[in-house]
Motif scaffolding. Structure first.
Motif, PDB file in Angstrom:
ATOM      1  N   SER A   1       6.206   6.296  -0.251  1.00 22.40           N
ATOM      2  CA  SER A   1       5.783   7.002   0.506  1.00 22.40           C
ATOM      3  C   SER A   1       4.592   6.270   1.591  1.00 22.40           C
ATOM      4  O   SER A   1       3.922   5.614   1.130  1.00 22.40           O
ATOM      5  CB  SER A   1       5.020   8.354  -0.125  1.00 22.40           C
ATOM      6  OG  SER A   1       4.219   9.008   0.832  1.00 22.40           O
ATOM      7  N   LEU A   2       4.885   6.605   2.802  1.00 21.05           N
ATOM      8  CA  LEU A   2       3.606   6.062   3.809  1.00 21.05           C
ATOM      9  C   LEU A   2       2.433   6.756   3.356  1.00 21.05           C
ATOM     10  O   LEU A   2       1.285   6.139   3.745  1.00 21.05           O
ATOM     11  CB  LEU A   2       4.134   6.439   5.263  1.00 21.05           C
ATOM     12  CG  LEU A   2       5.380   5.549   5.590  1.00 21.05           C
ATOM     13  CD1 LEU A   2       5.838   6.031   7.017  1.00 21.05           C
ATOM     14  CD2 LEU A   2       5.199   4.215   5.828  1.00 21.05           C
ATOM     15  N   TRP A   3       2.499   7.910   2.833  1.00 19.32           N
ATOM     16  CA  TRP A   3       1.175   8.510   2.410  1.00 19.32           C
ATOM     17  C   TRP A   3       0.234   7.738   1.494  1.00 19.32           C
ATOM     18  O   TRP A   3      -0.760   7.681   1.434  1.00 19.32           O
ATOM     19  CB  TRP A   3       1.560  10.022   1.897  1.00 19.32           C
ATOM     20  CG  TRP A   3       0.299  10.818   1.724  1.00 19.32           C
ATOM     21  CD1 TRP A   3      -0.982  10.612   1.865  1.00 19.32           C
ATOM     22  CD2 TRP A   3       0.291  12.237   1.372  1.00 19.32           C
ATOM     23  NE1 TRP A   3      -1.726  11.799   1.466  1.00 19.32           N
ATOM     24  CE2 TRP A   3      -1.018  12.620   1.367  1.00 19.32           C
ATOM     25  CE3 TRP A   3       1.508  13.083   1.116  1.00 19.32           C
ATOM     26  CZ2 TRP A   3      -1.149  14.038   0.833  1.00 19.32           C
ATOM     27  CZ3 TRP A   3       1.323  14.542   0.764  1.00 19.32           C
ATOM     28  CH2 TRP A   3      -0.210  15.110   0.595  1.00 19.32           C
ATOM     29  N   TRP A   4       1.246   7.136   0.501  1.00 19.76           N
ATOM     30  CA  TRP A   4       0.771   6.369  -0.645  1.00 19.76           C
ATOM     31  C   TRP A   4      -0.143   5.238  -0.202  1.00 19.76           C
ATOM     32  O   TRP A   4      -1.151   4.840  -0.751  1.00 19.76           O
ATOM     33  CB  TRP A   4       1.768   5.665  -1.547  1.00 19.76           C
ATOM     34  CG  TRP A   4       1.417   5.015  -2.474  1.00 19.76           C
ATOM     35  CD1 TRP A   4       1.575   3.499  -2.474  1.00 19.76           C
ATOM     36  CD2 TRP A   4       0.648   5.164  -3.714  1.00 19.76           C
ATOM     37  NE1 TRP A   4       1.002   3.139  -3.774  1.00 19.76           N
ATOM     38  CE2 TRP A   4       0.359   3.961  -4.357  1.00 19.76           C
ATOM     39  CE3 TRP A   4       0.392   6.371  -4.470  1.00 19.76           C
ATOM     40  CZ2 TRP A   4      -0.110   4.030  -5.829  1.00 19.76           C
ATOM     41  CZ3 TRP A   4      -0.245   6.303  -5.468  1.00 19.76           C
ATOM     42  CH2 TRP A   4      -0.558   5.235  -6.276  1.00 19.76           C
ATOM     43  N   SER A   5       0.159   4.728   1.056  1.00 24.16           N
ATOM     44  CA  SER A   5      -0.510   3.441   1.592  1.00 24.16           C
ATOM     45  C   SER A   5      -1.922   3.724   1.937  1.00 24.16           C
ATOM     46  O   SER A   5      -2.821   2.876   1.929  1.00 24.16           O
ATOM     47  CB  SER A   5       0.155   2.833   2.716  1.00 24.16           C
ATOM     48  OG  SER A   5       0.267   3.824   3.937  1.00 24.16           O
ATOM     49  N   VAL A   6      -2.140   5.027   2.145  1.00 27.25           N
ATOM     50  CA  VAL A   6      -3.487   5.423   2.569  1.00 27.25           C
ATOM     51  C   VAL A   6      -4.267   6.016   1.404  1.00 27.25           C
ATOM     52  O   VAL A   6      -5.132   5.664   0.896  1.00 27.25           O
ATOM     53  CB  VAL A   6      -3.482   6.480   3.700  1.00 27.25           C
ATOM     54  CG1 VAL A   6      -4.869   7.051   3.843  1.00 27.25           C
ATOM     55  CG2 VAL A   6      -2.837   6.027   4.871  1.00 27.25           C
ATOM     56  N   GLN A   7      -3.331   7.057   0.755  1.00 23.54           N
ATOM     57  CA  GLN A   7      -4.052   7.725  -0.528  1.00 23.54           C
ATOM     58  C   GLN A   7      -4.376   6.817  -1.543  1.00 23.54           C
ATOM     59  O   GLN A   7      -5.459   6.878  -2.237  1.00 23.54           O
ATOM     60  CB  GLN A   7      -3.054   8.612  -1.249  1.00 23.54           C
ATOM     61  CG  GLN A   7      -3.568   9.703  -2.008  1.00 23.54           C
ATOM     62  CD  GLN A   7      -4.440  10.816  -1.568  1.00 23.54           C
ATOM     63  OE1 GLN A   7      -5.065  10.589  -0.517  1.00 23.54           O
ATOM     64  NE2 GLN A   7      -4.416  11.715  -2.314  1.00 23.54           N
ATOM     65  N   ALA A   8      -3.845   5.693  -1.845  1.00 29.14           N
ATOM     66  CA  ALA A   8      -4.119   4.630  -2.892  1.00 29.14           C
ATOM     67  C   ALA A   8      -4.780   3.294  -2.338  1.00 29.14           C
ATOM     68  O   ALA A   8      -5.008   2.303  -3.106  1.00 29.14           O
ATOM     69  CB  ALA A   8      -3.036   4.163  -3.505  1.00 29.14           C
ATOM     70  N   ARG A   9      -5.321   3.053  -1.074  1.00 27.22           N
ATOM     71  CA  ARG A   9      -5.700   2.015  -0.274  1.00 27.22           C
ATOM     72  C   ARG A   9      -6.995   1.732  -1.393  1.00 27.22           C
ATOM     73  O   ARG A   9      -7.834   2.690  -1.877  1.00 27.22           O
ATOM     74  CB  ARG A   9      -6.016   1.926   1.009  1.00 27.22           C
ATOM     75  CG  ARG A   9      -7.100   2.823   1.405  1.00 27.22           C
ATOM     76  CD  ARG A   9      -7.043   2.961   2.862  1.00 27.22           C
ATOM     77  NE  ARG A   9      -8.066   3.831   3.442  1.00 27.22           N
ATOM     78  CZ  ARG A   9      -8.259   4.231   4.720  1.00 27.22           C
ATOM     79  NH1 ARG A   9      -7.575   3.224   5.633  1.00 27.22           N
ATOM     80  NH2 ARG A   9      -8.821   5.200   5.346  1.00 27.22           N
ATOM     81  N   ASN A  10      -7.173   0.529  -1.482  1.00 28.75           N
ATOM     82  CA  ASN A  10      -8.380  -0.120  -2.400  1.00 28.75           C
ATOM     83  C   ASN A  10      -8.069  -0.075  -3.705  1.00 28.75           C
ATOM     84  O   ASN A  10      -9.253  -0.439  -4.595  1.00 28.75           O
ATOM     85  CB  ASN A  10      -9.714   0.260  -1.661  1.00 28.75           C
ATOM     86  CG  ASN A  10      -9.938  -0.495  -0.287  1.00 28.75           C
ATOM     87  OD1 ASN A  10      -8.813  -1.168   0.344  1.00 28.75           O
ATOM     88  ND2 ASN A  10     -10.841  -0.112   0.291  1.00 28.75           N
ATOM     89  N   LYS A  11      -7.261   0.803  -4.418  1.00 27.86           N
ATOM     90  CA  LYS A  11      -7.062   1.058  -5.693  1.00 27.86           C
ATOM     91  C   LYS A  11      -6.402   0.055  -6.463  1.00 27.86           C
ATOM     92  O   LYS A  11      -5.660  -0.525  -5.881  1.00 27.86           O
ATOM     93  CB  LYS A  11      -6.662   2.450  -6.150  1.00 27.86           C
ATOM     94  CG  LYS A  11      -7.278   3.484  -5.230  1.00 27.86           C
ATOM     95  CD  LYS A  11      -6.591   4.935  -5.707  1.00 27.86           C
ATOM     96  CE  LYS A  11      -7.497   6.146  -4.977  1.00 27.86           C
ATOM     97  NZ  LYS A  11      -6.627   7.628  -5.104  1.00 27.86           N
TER      98      LYS A  11
END
Length: 413
Positions: free
Chosen positions: A60-70
């Motif tokens: 998911s492209l959403w994942w790239s934001v929702q999990a950034r820096n994790k």
């Protein structure tokens, strides 16, 4: 855990136990501002949001934001070994964020009380549909249900149609923001009562006082509902659906221009209303004594809205924006994402960051909010691969290469 190097939360260790939106969005904001966030995911596919909405190369492209820096640690939480690894991480964390049903962490020997007994500085943010107490605590509760129970759905939409949802998962996101606020207040309380735990037994150290932050999705939505309760309690008024209008505050509504664009005009301040009527050449309404105050305008809402719409019927989108902005009247076009990406205000505020996936594809993501003058948020990396940080995290916990290989062989990671 190695600390992040950037941001006001540098040095803060966060363990994320949860999936989808509320818990992960809460820890996302902490990660954006420097906290080291370790996200535990099931080895069997990871967080379901990895496959939600629009995908690129299966993720998911959403994942790239929702999990950034994790950092992603794949871990089988149903195994005793997985639970022990998670427990060691939890005892070393400043903040634990979880959004399982109440009772799940206790079943895994990760409950707040058992952790607190060893580390009195434990801060646990618990996000759930209905909270950790009450007759509904054990029921599954998604953001949509929280929006319904908390009052938001009832007032959303047009009066002659069923309630509608906001086009995003607003209930989960509002709960996440309450979780962030609670975590920051708990950190402050811990620091003024003694600070971080030093790793010794609870009876051998002076540590700050941790606490549990109990966030219910429906209560987070309910917290936004303005004067809903006293209006009903004192005056018997039930706030209803009113479409694009703001009930009892006139004029504030959505209007359609000649070319079919939608704009919001908020002329509800007394002086603003006068300027608005002058700008649309309705001097009769501008000078009407009855309309000088909001309580006089409310009974004539339909007349005022009608006058504004008649004027908008003669205008294409750019005209009312320039005319009303010149008159110092709050006005705005309703933006799509296409509008945002080319808007001078968004661009001037650097509201987009451009990064690249491993294959070189460029991707824009939202920049950090809020903006901090001295310690701004930083995107250090986009959402990680499942288990990308397994070896790093387990080595820091003291596990050997042989033990890590055994965990992999037994499908614990």
């Amino acid at each position: 855990m190695a600390a992040q190097k950037h941001g006001p939360l540098a040095g803060i260790k966060v363990l994320e136990l949860g999936t989808l939106i509320a818990g992960p969005f809460c820890s996302r904001m902490l990660a954006e501002f420097g906290a080291e966030v370790i996200k535990i995911e099931s080895p069997e596919g990871g967080d379901p949001i990895r496959q939600w909405r629009v995908l690129k190369d299966g993720t998911s492209l959403w994942w790239s934001v929702q999990a950034r820096n994790k950092k992603s640690l794949s871990l089988n939480m149903k195994s005793p070994e997985g639970q022990e690894i998670a427990r060691r991480l939890a005892l070393d964390a400043d903040i634990i964020i979880e959004n399982y049903r109440p009772g799940v962490l206790e079943k895994w020997n990760l409950g707040y009380e058992s952790l607190k007994a060893i580390n009195p500085a434990t801060i646990m943010v618990r996000l759930s549909g209905y909270g950790q107490t009450g007759p509904m605590r054990d029921q599954p509760g998604f953001g949509a249900i929280g929006e319904a129970m908390g009052g938001l759905r009832y007032v959303s939409g047009h009066p002659d149609r069923p309630p509608v949802r906001v086009g995003i998962s607003i209930g989960d996101s509002v709960a996440a923001l309450h979780g962030v606020i609670g975590a920051m207040m708990a950190l402050r309380h811990r620091d003024v009562t003694g600070g971080r735990w030093n790793g010794k037994r609870a009876d051998q150290c002076v540590a700050g006082q941790g606490q549990m932050v109990d966030v219910a999705l429906y209560e987070s939505v309910f917290n936004l509902m303005e004067s809903l309760v006293p209006e009903f309690d004192v005056a018997g008024v039930v706030r209803e659906r009113t479409g694009g209008a703001l009930p009892g505050i006139v004029p504030s509504n959505t209007y359609t221009t000649k070319d079919g664009e939608n704009i919001v005009i908020a002329g509800n301040g007394d002086a603003i209303f006068h300027r608005l009527m002058k700008a649309i050449q309705r001097n009769d309404l501008a000078d009407d004594v009855q309309l000088m105050r909001n309580d006089g305008r409310v009974p004539r809402t339909a007349e005022i809205d009608g006058a504004i719409q008649v004027w908008c019927d003669t205008q294409t989108i750019d005209s009312p924006l320039s005319i009303l902005q010149a008159a110092d009247v709050p006005v705005g076009k309703i933006y799509s994402v296409r509008d945002m990406l080319s808007d001078p205000q968004f661009l001037a505020r650097n509201m987009f960051e451009q990064h690249h996936f491993e294959d070189g594809t460029a991707v824009k993501v939202p920049a950090m909010t809020p903006k901090m003058s001295e310690t701004p948020g930083v995107t250090q990396w986009l959402g990680p691969k499942l288990g990308q940080h397994n070896e790093e995290i387990l080595h820091q916990l003291g596990y050997t290469n042989e033990q890590i290989a055994e965990f992999a062989h037994k499908n614990i990671i």
